[in-house]
Scaffold this active site. Sequence first.
Site, PDB file in Angstrom:
ATOM      1  N   GLY A  36     -39.290   3.736 -11.195  1.00 15.14           N
ATOM      2  CA  GLY A  36     -38.303   3.708 -10.105  1.00 15.14           C
ATOM      3  C   GLY A  36     -38.650   2.608  -9.108  1.00 15.14           C
ATOM      4  O   GLY A  36     -37.791   1.828  -8.682  1.00 15.14           O
ATOM      5  N   HIS A  37     -39.939   2.526  -8.746  1.00 12.98           N
ATOM      6  CA  HIS A  37     -40.375   1.473  -7.828  1.00 12.98           C
ATOM      7  C   HIS A  37     -40.188   0.091  -8.461  1.00 12.98           C
ATOM      8  O   HIS A  37     -39.698  -0.839  -7.807  1.00 12.98           O
ATOM      9  CB  HIS A  37     -41.860   1.645  -7.478  1.00 12.98           C
ATOM     10  CG  HIS A  37     -42.186   2.925  -6.770  1.00 12.98           C
ATOM     11  ND1 HIS A  37     -42.981   3.901  -7.319  1.00 12.98           N
ATOM     12  CD2 HIS A  37     -41.833   3.390  -5.549  1.00 12.98           C
ATOM     13  CE1 HIS A  37     -43.115   4.901  -6.464  1.00 12.98           C
ATOM     14  NE2 HIS A  37     -42.423   4.621  -5.379  1.00 12.98           N
ATOM     15  N   GLN A  61     -44.274  11.615   7.911  1.00 10.28           N
ATOM     16  CA  GLN A  61     -43.076  12.144   7.252  1.00 10.28           C
ATOM     17  C   GLN A  61     -43.385  13.366   6.395  1.00 10.28           C
ATOM     18  O   GLN A  61     -42.504  13.900   5.737  1.00 10.28           O
ATOM     19  CB  GLN A  61     -42.363  11.063   6.453  1.00 10.28           C
ATOM     20  CG  GLN A  61     -43.070  10.596   5.205  1.00 10.28           C
ATOM     21  CD  GLN A  61     -42.386   9.383   4.607  1.00 10.28           C
ATOM     22  OE1 GLN A  61     -42.449   8.292   5.143  1.00 10.28           O
ATOM     23  NE2 GLN A  61     -41.704   9.567   3.494  1.00 10.28           N
ATOM     24  N   GLN A 156     -32.122   9.593   2.622  1.00 17.05           N
ATOM     25  CA  GLN A 156     -32.968   8.609   3.310  1.00 17.05           C
ATOM     26  C   GLN A 156     -32.193   7.308   3.539  1.00 17.05           C
ATOM     27  O   GLN A 156     -32.263   6.716   4.616  1.00 17.05           O
ATOM     28  CB  GLN A 156     -34.208   8.348   2.454  1.00 17.05           C
ATOM     29  CG  GLN A 156     -35.107   7.246   2.947  1.00 17.05           C
ATOM     30  CD  GLN A 156     -36.411   7.221   2.187  1.00 17.05           C
ATOM     31  OE1 GLN A 156     -37.310   7.997   2.473  1.00 17.05           O
ATOM     32  NE2 GLN A 156     -36.536   6.336   1.213  1.00 17.05           N
ATOM     33  N   SER A 189     -43.176  10.065  -7.786  1.00 15.34           N
ATOM     34  CA  SER A 189     -44.644  10.076  -7.737  1.00 15.34           C
ATOM     35  C   SER A 189     -45.165  11.500  -7.876  1.00 15.34           C
ATOM     36  O   SER A 189     -46.273  11.721  -8.366  1.00 15.34           O
ATOM     37  CB  SER A 189     -45.123   9.485  -6.418  1.00 15.34           C
ATOM     38  OG  SER A 189     -44.621   8.178  -6.272  1.00 15.34           O
TER      39      SER A 189
END
Length: 285
Positions: A36-37, A61, A156, A189
């Site tokens: 994904g990153h 967060q 987000q 992650s």
Amino acid sequence: MERLSALGAWREYARVQRASGRRIGLVPTMGALHAGHSSLFEAARSNGDLVLATIFVNPRQFNDAGDLMKYPRTPELDHHSAEQHGVGCLVEPTLEEMWPDYPNPTATTVSVRGISDTLEGAGRPGHFDGVASVVAKLFAVTGPCRAYFGEKDFQQIAVIRQMVRDLALDVEIVSCPIVRDGDGLAFSSRNVLLSPEARARGVALSRALRDVQKTRGCASVQRRRMREVLEESGIDVAYAEVVDPITLVPTGDDEVGERRALIAGIIDGVRLIDNAAVFVEARGT
Ligand code: AMP
């Protein structure tokens, strides 16, 4: 690949690159890099940007100290992965530089009201204040840039877009599609924290979304259907919502059109989220 950690050096690096005519493609991450990153690095690179990735596990967060403690950290692998995927500069700021007062609160917090309070925000108080505050700081140090975010964290992006509008920040937000593993589970992650059995159950998140993409019905029918699929797999449902993709306001049963379905579930103490575009019909049509 350049590697930096000091805020001053990072600011100067970005300034010099801009002065030489390059556009910075900022990719903020918390590390434990996965496909994904890398898709964000590749998107920035294919837009011709100089990819500046940050890795910072932002404690502000995390509303749960246990979650922060067990958050995966794989620095060596991350350096390799960033280099492989064309990152030009990898910045790993220290906690002392990012939040010198930590664990005491900073005097200044960025809080995007309304949109931060629902969905993830409802279950994780303070989460989006932590996100908005750290992203505002990453933007402040980097300066004018394009910033890449994954739709995996759909809310987000909505919060950050609102912040950029409200504060007139010189940052163009680019949203990128969710990258999934072969079985449909969105890369995250946190997936490494799942046992093989829990991981197999986690596939129900993407299954629930695919199911409602095929289900004709109003928002309530789609919410109910997602909840059923998740509960059948023994997932503790935090929410299964259908909302307006910009405002995140829940969709009424008299509405028709493209909306966003968002779900969050907890499996063996690990919180997983996913979302997809859906089409809702008005009740009774
Ligand atoms: P994180 O390291 O989890 O804070 O994520 C850093 C960035 O990668 C955020 O913009 C995420 O939305 C994005 N991201 C994480 N997982 C995925 C995925 N499976 N597909 C696309 N983007 C992702």
